[in-house]
Scaffold this motif. Structure first.
Motif, mmCIF file in Angstrom:
data_model
loop_
_atom_site.group_PDB
_atom_site.id
_atom_site.type_symbol
_atom_site.label_atom_id
_atom_site.label_comp_id
_atom_site.label_asym_id
_atom_site.label_seq_id
_atom_site.Cartn_x
_atom_site.Cartn_y
_atom_site.Cartn_z
ATOM 1 N N GLN A 28 0.814 -1.213 0.000
ATOM 2 C CA GLN A 28 0.000 0.000 0.000
ATOM 3 C C GLN A 28 0.851 1.268 0.000
ATOM 4 O O GLN A 28 0.331 2.361 -0.255
ATOM 5 C CB GLN A 28 -0.929 0.004 1.224
ATOM 6 C CG GLN A 28 -1.875 -1.176 1.290
ATOM 7 C CD GLN A 28 -2.737 -1.295 0.031
ATOM 8 O OE1 GLN A 28 -3.270 -0.299 -0.462
ATOM 9 N NE2 GLN A 28 -2.867 -2.506 -0.482
ATOM 10 N N THR A 35 -3.010 -1.222 -9.962
ATOM 11 C CA THR A 35 -2.673 -2.603 -9.635
ATOM 12 C C THR A 35 -1.512 -3.031 -10.520
ATOM 13 O O THR A 35 -1.280 -2.472 -11.596
ATOM 14 C CB THR A 35 -3.859 -3.539 -9.876
ATOM 15 O OG1 THR A 35 -4.179 -3.553 -11.274
ATOM 16 C CG2 THR A 35 -5.069 -3.103 -9.071
ATOM 17 N N CYS A 36 -0.793 -4.045 -10.065
ATOM 18 C CA CYS A 36 0.322 -4.543 -10.860
ATOM 19 C C CYS A 36 -0.179 -5.184 -12.151
ATOM 20 O O CYS A 36 0.421 -5.036 -13.207
ATOM 21 C CB CYS A 36 1.135 -5.552 -10.044
ATOM 22 S SG CYS A 36 2.580 -6.193 -10.899
ATOM 23 N N SER A 37 -1.309 -5.877 -12.047
ATOM 24 C CA SER A 37 -1.827 -6.599 -13.213
ATOM 25 C C SER A 37 -2.199 -5.670 -14.358
ATOM 26 O O SER A 37 -2.129 -6.062 -15.527
ATOM 27 C CB SER A 37 -3.031 -7.448 -12.813
ATOM 28 O OG SER A 37 -4.055 -6.634 -12.265
ATOM 29 N N GLU A 38 -2.584 -4.439 -14.042
ATOM 30 C CA GLU A 38 -2.971 -3.514 -15.099
ATOM 31 C C GLU A 38 -1.826 -2.591 -15.520
ATOM 32 O O GLU A 38 -2.026 -1.684 -16.303
ATOM 33 C CB GLU A 38 -4.171 -2.676 -14.650
ATOM 34 C CG GLU A 38 -3.906 -1.763 -13.469
ATOM 35 C CD GLU A 38 -5.154 -1.091 -12.935
ATOM 36 O OE1 GLU A 38 -5.033 -0.093 -12.211
ATOM 37 O OE2 GLU A 38 -6.267 -1.565 -13.242
ATOM 38 N N ARG A 53 3.529 -5.596 -4.164
ATOM 39 C CA ARG A 53 2.167 -5.558 -4.714
ATOM 40 C C ARG A 53 2.054 -6.572 -5.844
ATOM 41 O O ARG A 53 1.064 -7.319 -5.941
ATOM 42 C CB ARG A 53 1.833 -4.160 -5.221
ATOM 43 C CG ARG A 53 0.407 -4.038 -5.762
ATOM 44 C CD ARG A 53 0.079 -2.626 -6.204
ATOM 45 N NE ARG A 53 0.146 -1.686 -5.073
ATOM 46 C CZ ARG A 53 -0.038 -0.378 -5.208
ATOM 47 N NH1 ARG A 53 -0.289 0.144 -6.396
ATOM 48 N NH2 ARG A 53 0.031 0.404 -4.143
ATOM 49 N N CYS A 54 3.063 -6.619 -6.696
ATOM 50 C CA CYS A 54 3.052 -7.592 -7.792
ATOM 51 C C CYS A 54 3.073 -9.021 -7.244
ATOM 52 O O CYS A 54 2.352 -9.894 -7.725
ATOM 53 C CB CYS A 54 4.252 -7.367 -8.709
ATOM 54 S SG CYS A 54 4.192 -5.813 -9.650
ATOM 55 N N GLU A 57 -0.240 -10.071 -5.902
ATOM 56 C CA GLU A 57 -1.204 -10.273 -6.980
ATOM 57 C C GLU A 57 -0.830 -11.464 -7.865
ATOM 58 O O GLU A 57 -1.460 -11.704 -8.895
ATOM 59 C CB GLU A 57 -1.291 -9.011 -7.853
ATOM 60 C CG GLU A 57 -1.905 -7.810 -7.153
ATOM 61 C CD GLU A 57 -1.965 -6.583 -8.059
ATOM 62 O OE1 GLU A 57 -1.881 -6.741 -9.294
ATOM 63 O OE2 GLU A 57 -2.096 -5.463 -7.533
#
Length: 345
Positions: A28, A35-38, A53-54, A57
């Motif tokens: 955070q 987000t890492c995915s995006e 964070r990655c 996820e």
């Protein structure tokens, strides 16, 4: 190890309790809100919080990209890369031949210790190197990972079980393949798997030394592990005083399972016995979220039988201090939260 004692694994992120400067970075706290995915690989924020964070996820490739950028200056990055080797996301290919002989690995060692639950191939030999480098750079949490490797390793010198297991897989490989392995090739193939799977030979003293590094920065799972080692007395002399010390350290820093083990150890007939605490903490463990207990009713009733009415009153006061919004009329509700700051462990 005693059935009533629980040991959460540390090699993953299954337990990151405690608050200290060496805890993994908080996802955070990344500057980016995405987000890492995006986030495309070229736009990744190069920071430890975003790498975590990655990781959380399950965007492991992106986490590794960031850690690789930071590994020369950040011990946590070394630790993260080590985890990727240990968990099987990163790995080195198995040799197709040993001593010039072809190895049918899937038949030689199917579903082995080398494979993760996802079918990936781990390499704890390389993970060990990264954890050691992380320690040298001051990232002391890596001591918990090394401690666990040394403690749980099945790689033991001159172990009859390992030898028999090796011979079993060698014989099966030879029955299923036209090209049989020699005994020397079989030994090397087995050692290749054992060394990758476990990374280190079992060494209780090295386990204690490395766990202690992490425990000294108040990393709760490491303190909990030391409590297990000293309370079990299986590979070192049993020392209930040390066990209670480390379980208390673990509990104070948020390791809920340590509460149950403290209850058990306070109930031993030793100079450290405290039957009031044994009973109170058994109730706390049985009543709260995040703890696992075995035979709780038996333990609680046994502890209660040792106490007087005045002792039970003291125990109830302690339970009220340990549990948020405790309702005496519903002691076994099971969903109470532990107040780690006010509880007298």
């Amino acid at each position: 190890m005693r059935k009533s004692i629980y040991f959460p694994l540390i090699l993953g992120l299954s337990a990151c309790g405690g608050s200290n400067e060496n805890a993994p970075s908080d996802p955070q706290k990344a500057a980016s809100t995405a987000t890492c995915s995006e986030t495309s690989p070229g736009d990744l924020e190069i920071s430890l919080p975003f790498a975590m964070r990655c990781y959380t996820e399950s965007e492991y490739a992106k986490a590794v990209l960031i850690w690789k950028e930071l590994e020369k200056s950040e011990g946590e990055a070394k630790w993260g890369i080590g985890k990727m080797y240990s968990e099987g996301f990163l790995g080195t290919p198995k040799p197709s031949t040993i001593n010039g002989q072809r190895i049918a690995w899937d038949e030689f060692y199917p579903n082995s210790d080398l494979n993760t639950k996802d079918g990936n191939v781990r390499d704890n030999r390389v993970a060990k190197t990264y954890y050691e480098e992380a320690l040298k750079m001051g990232y002391k949490l890596a001591g918990a990972n090394l401690g666990e490797m040394y403690y749980f390793s099945k790689w033991v010198n001159d172990d009859v079980i390992v030898t028999e297991r090796r011979d079993f897989y060698c014989n099966r490989h030879n029955m299923r393949n036209a090209e049989s392995m020699t005994s020397e090739t079989c030994k090397k193939a087995h050692e290749e798997i054992i060394s990758r799977a476990w990374g280190v030979k079992k060494d209780i003293n090295a386990a204690i030394s490395n766990y202690t590094i992490a425990a000294n920065i108040k990393y709760a799972p490491a303190s909990y592990a030391l409590g297990i080692i000293y309370s079990s007395g299986e590979e070192v002399d049993q020392n209930i005083e040390k066990a209670i010390f480390f379980y208390r350290e673990a509990a104070v820093n948020g390791e809920a399972d340590a509460i149950w083990n403290l209850s058990i150890n306070y109930g031993h007939d030793t100079p450290n016995k405290d039957f009031v605490k044994s009973y109170a903490l058994a109730v706390v463990a049985h009543s709260s979220v995040g703890t696992r207990t075995r035979d709780p009713v038996r333990v609680i009733e046994t502890a209660m039988a040792r106490l007087s009415i005045s002792d039970l009153k003291r125990a109830e006061d302690m339970i009220s201090d340990c549990i948020v919004d405790y309702d005496k009329s519903q002691p076994n509700r099971g969903n109470y939260k532990v107040n780690f700051e006010s509880c007298e462990f």
